[in-house]
Design an enzyme around this catalytic site. Structure first.
Site, short mmCIF file in Angstrom:
data_model
loop_
_atom_site.label_atom_id
_atom_site.label_comp_id
_atom_site.label_asym_id
_atom_site.label_seq_id
_atom_site.Cartn_x
_atom_site.Cartn_y
_atom_site.Cartn_z
N ARG A 29 0.82 -1.22 0.00
CA ARG A 29 0.00 0.00 0.00
C ARG A 29 0.86 1.27 0.00
O ARG A 29 0.38 2.36 -0.30
CB ARG A 29 -0.97 0.00 1.20
CG ARG A 29 -1.84 1.25 1.30
CD ARG A 29 -3.13 1.04 2.10
NE ARG A 29 -2.97 0.22 3.26
CZ ARG A 29 -2.40 0.61 4.41
NH1 ARG A 29 -1.95 1.83 4.54
NH2 ARG A 29 -2.29 -0.22 5.42
N LYS A 84 -8.65 5.38 -19.64
CA LYS A 84 -9.04 5.76 -20.99
C LYS A 84 -7.86 5.57 -21.95
O LYS A 84 -7.44 4.46 -22.18
CB LYS A 84 -9.57 7.19 -20.98
CG LYS A 84 -10.53 7.48 -19.81
CD LYS A 84 -11.84 6.72 -19.89
CE LYS A 84 -12.69 6.77 -18.63
NZ LYS A 84 -13.00 8.08 -18.11
N TYR A 139 -16.24 15.93 -16.15
CA TYR A 139 -16.71 14.54 -16.10
C TYR A 139 -17.79 14.45 -15.02
O TYR A 139 -17.67 15.08 -13.96
CB TYR A 139 -15.52 13.63 -15.77
CG TYR A 139 -15.91 12.21 -15.49
CD1 TYR A 139 -16.39 11.38 -16.52
CD2 TYR A 139 -15.82 11.68 -14.21
CE1 TYR A 139 -16.76 10.08 -16.26
CE2 TYR A 139 -16.18 10.37 -13.94
CZ TYR A 139 -16.66 9.58 -14.97
OH TYR A 139 -17.01 8.28 -14.71
N ASP A 147 -7.66 18.33 -15.86
CA ASP A 147 -7.95 16.95 -16.24
C ASP A 147 -7.58 16.80 -17.71
O ASP A 147 -8.24 17.36 -18.58
CB ASP A 147 -9.44 16.66 -15.99
CG ASP A 147 -9.78 15.18 -16.21
OD1 ASP A 147 -9.12 14.55 -17.07
OD2 ASP A 147 -10.70 14.68 -15.55
#
Ligand SMILES: *Cc1c(COP(=O)(O)O)cnc(C)c1O
Length: 371
Positions: A60, A204, A114, A179
């Site tokens: 982690r 994407k 978005y 973004d």
């Protein structure tokens, strides 16, 4: 070196010396260490988000395969550091938590964004508040407690563009988050225009094949440290296999973007001449085309056979979806109208198929609603 070259070699500088060609995939969740005192010191440093050399302590906190992807993406964006997350929304959440934790929880954001980003800002779920602005009203919307300005360009789903250099000036000392999911560093590097935080839904174009979820931030060493600290605390890490696939995706990103953009530009021209299309949104570059239709947009999505009727974007196959019903359903109708998202709008992500095959499929589907 040119971006196409760096896309193939970034994050892999040490491979030849190690006698490796493919990048090693490290799936370890933990790392052995016999010296607990030294381990305790490392853990303390890592817990503050420091990026110190040597093996990680626990999955982690950091992973060598993921670190290669982070380094490569940062290099392509022209930033000092990259920090990867489980998804684009996990990446955005970490940024919002970081500014809220710093005592500057006010965010100025430009619509459209978005749908998920709009939703997390509007609801204030993570302890931030938002003022919606246009690029021209950003400056006057800044407050003493503003920790972040957020913009998407080209924006999802209208492909509206923003002059980043001008916007960065308007932000003054407040960090500007861009973004860059739609343009990718192949077509736009926001850091060169003054953005201090560049966000990607790596799901994407970076991944490029519709088979990996991820998010990544390219930014300064200082902000990266804060993000790593939050990632350590909240656990929104990228899986090492996803890191492997995303690094592999980066190597073909330039050729994929160039090919898809050519096809998208050609489709935008043909769409503009189609009688069932009232408006085409295409900023002149990129692999997305949005367009408004005269009839029922659901009919078009239902009628395509080659193009995949699905949300998401940036895959080798072309995808089409109806933003008002799907990606931007979480944005209320009034705010959608505010962001210029018409109910007649369809968004198409152009893949690597032949342009004529795509046009045959699309024009057949459009003929169903024409008259
Ligand atoms: C998909 C998307 C996101 C969210 O990313 P996930 O990986 O789905 O969490 C954020 N911004 C843009 C522009 C997107 O297209």
């Amino acid at each position: 070196m040119e971006l196409t070259t760096r896309a193939v070699h970034a994050g892999r500088d040490d491979l030849v010396a190690q006698g490796l060609h493919a990048v090693p995939l490290d799936l370890s969740t933990t790392y052995p260490a016999r010296d607990t005192r030294a381990e305790a010191e490392r853990l303390h440093e890592l817990g503050t988000g420091a990026d110190i050399p040597g093996l990680p302590v626990y999955g982690r906190i950091g992973n060598p395969t993921v670190a290669r992807f982070e380094q490569a993406l940062a290099e392509l964006e022209g930033c000092a550091a990259g920090v990867a997350f489980a998804s684009g929304m996990a990446a955005l959440s970490a940024c919002l938590l970081a500014v809220a934790a710093a005592g500057t929880p006010h965010v100025v954001a430009v619509r459209p964004l978005y749908g998920g980003s709009d939703h997390v800002l509007t609801t204030g779920l993570l302890g931030t508040s938002v003022t919606w602005a246009t690029p021209d009203t950003v400056r006057e919307s800044l407050r003493e407690d503003t920790g972040l300005v957020i913009v998407e360009t080209p924006a999802n789903p209208t492909l509206a563009t923003v002059d980043l250099r001008k916007l960065a000036d308007a932000c003054g000392d407040v960090p500007l988050l861009v973004d860059n999911t739609f343009a990718t560093p192949v077509l736009q590097r926001p850091a060169e225009s003054g953005a201090s935080i560049v966000l990607h839904s790596a799901t994407k174009f970076l991944g490029g094949h519709g088979d990996v979820l991820g998010g990544v931030i390219a930014t300064s060493d200082d902000f990266a440290r804060r993000l790593r600290q939050i990632r350590f605390a909240t656990g929104g890490i990228l899986h090492p296999l996803a890191g492997y696939l995303l690094l592999r995706g980066l190597s073909t990103l330039p050729v994929r973007m160039q090919a898809s953009s050519r096809t998208a530009a050609a489709l935008a021209e043909r769409l503009a001449d189609h009688p069932a299309v009232t408006k085409v949104h295409y900023p002149g570059f990129g692999a997305l085309v949005s367009f408004e239709v005269t009839g029922d947009p659901h009919e078009v999505v239902g009628a395509v056979r080659l193009i995949t009727p699905a949300v998401s974007l940036g895959s080798v196959d072309s995808l089409i979806q109806h933003p008002a019903s799907l990606t931007h359903q979480v944005v209320d109708p009034e705010s959608r109208a505010d962001g210029g998202i018409s109910d007649q709008l369809l968004r198409m992500s152009v893949g690597l198929e032949d342009v004529d095959d795509l046009w045959t499929d699309l024009s057949k589907a459009l003929a169903m609603i024409n008259g």
